[in-house]
Write an enzyme that holds these catalytic residues in place. Structure first.
Site, PDB file in Angstrom:
ATOM      1  CE1 TYR A 278      -3.622   2.690   1.019  1.00 41.67           C
ATOM      2  CE2 TYR A 278      -1.733   3.636   2.166  1.00 41.67           C
ATOM      3  CZ  TYR A 278      -3.011   3.760   1.652  1.00 41.67           C
ATOM      4  OH  TYR A 278      -3.680   4.951   1.775  1.00 41.67           O
TER       5      TYR A 278
ATOM      6  CD  GLU B 166      -6.163   4.835  -0.865  1.00 38.85           C
ATOM      7  OE1 GLU B 166      -6.527   5.836  -0.220  1.00 38.85           O
ATOM      8  OE2 GLU B 166      -6.833   3.799  -0.937  1.00 38.85           O
TER       9      GLU B 166
END
Length: 362
Positions: free
Chosen positions: A108, A168
């Site tokens: 991530y 993101e």
């Protein structure tokens, strides 16, 4: 402003962030052609402004172009429901068809704004495929290892030059053949900075936005739809927050956040009021105004004009103070409409919550 995954990936690619080969498709024919161009097995991904698409059936793997076309035929036009769309879901109008990749590990990467420090915060976690809230909850475990490819992280950071409020990559993957690739991407932009990026405005998909919020933006109004039954018209974000809080305190629930701003004209107020009561969930309206730049008589004139044009049926409670307050109250009282006047914020909130509760559903 939110954009689609394929648009976010195109921006990342401009800053040399590796992304899968793929193309957007609006029809079954385009999806089949894209799959043929990519070659081999492909992933067909619904493009909506919400997460959780895979669990809702919005991400499917196809072995070849023929199967990709069959998946696209079922996916285009479907109402995709995820934990972020709510039960009403979103209609799928476009797809991303891209190559499959041999995943070795999911990670991530995220960049958000820390408004207290006035700096961007770079977050990296070994736990890929997570929601941002989950990553934040695991802050002590956040790590940045060599496997995250510092160059890729730097490139993602450079993408913030677009005035993104959020960037993101989830998941950011390592492939079995040693490549680092942004398998998914999400970018949100600061609306207040879009005047510096005219090209980004072309990425806006108003079909993914609430129609009333789109209409409000055309008139320079700040409107956000909520889930309650009490419509709120105020001037100033601080007063809006206080108004919503006091409605909750009185036992009600706000149906919206509608800030007409400090310098609204009577015409803007009229449009704001029209938008507000266009929401079928609104059973009563609280107008809470402190007259400064926006004079109370200007507000009252706009509200009365809207009430006449729209054949007003929902009850209205008004609490106003400030510049020309007596003239404003006179305009309302002589309008022929049954406006209720609150003596203060608490009294107005209690009145509007009681009126909303006694309105018939629908």
């Amino acid at each position: 402003m939110k954009i689609h995954e394929y648009q976010a990936k195109a921006i990342l690619a401009q800053y040399h962030v590796p992304v899968p080969r793929g193309e957007v498709a609006f029809t079954v024919e385009e999806a089949e052609a894209a799959a043929k161009k990519v070659g081999g097995s492909v992933v067909v991904k619904a493009q909506i402004h919400a997460g959780g698409r895979g669990k809702g059936g919005g991400v499917k793997v196809a072995r070849d172009a023929s199967e990709a076309a069959a998946i696209a035929d079922k996916m285009l036009g479907m109402r995709l429901v995820t934990h972020q769309t709510g039960p009403e879901g979103r209609v799928v109008e476009r797809l991303l068809v891209e190559e499959t990749l041999p995943i070795e590990r999911e990670l991530y990467l995220g960049i958000v704004l820390d408004r207290v420090e006035a700096k961007p915060v770079f977050m990296a976690s070994a736990a890929g495929g997570m929601e941002i809230e989950e990553v934040a909850a695991k802050t002590p475990e956040l790590i940045l290892k060599e496997s995250f490819e510092p160059a890729t992280g730097l490139a993602a950071y450079q993408a913030r030059k677009t005035d993104a409020s959020l960037a993101e990559i989830n998941p950011f993957i390592l492939t079995k053949d040693g490549r680092a690739v942004a398998l998914d991407a999400k970018i949100n932009f600061d609306d207040n900075a879009l005047y510096r990026h005219k090209n980004l405005l072309e990425l806006r998909d108003i079909n993914e936005e609430d129609p009333l919020e789109v209409e409000a933006s055309k008139h320079g109004l700040n409107y956000i739809k909520l889930e309650g039954t009490v419509g709120c018209m105020v001037n100033g974000a601080g007063l809006a927050m206080a108004t919503m809080d006091i409605i909750k305190y009185a036992g009600g629930s706000p149906a919206n956040f509608l800030d007409v701003g400090g310098g609204a004209s009577a015409d803007q107020v009229k449009n704001a009021f029209r938008i507000l009561i266009s929401d079928k969930n609104v059973k009563a309206v609280l107008i809470n105004i402190f007259g400064g730049i926006l004079r109370c008589d200007t507000l009252a004139t706009g509200v009365v004009a809207a009430a006449r044009d729209l054949n007003l049926k929902v009850p209205i409670v008004v609490r106003m103070e400030g510049t020309n307050v007596d003239q404003g109250r006179k305009i309302l009282l002589e309008s022929g409409f049954n406006f209720s006047v609150g003596q203060d914020m608490r009294d107005a909130a209690e009145k509007v919550v009681k009126l909303a509760a006694h309105q018939r559903p629908g």
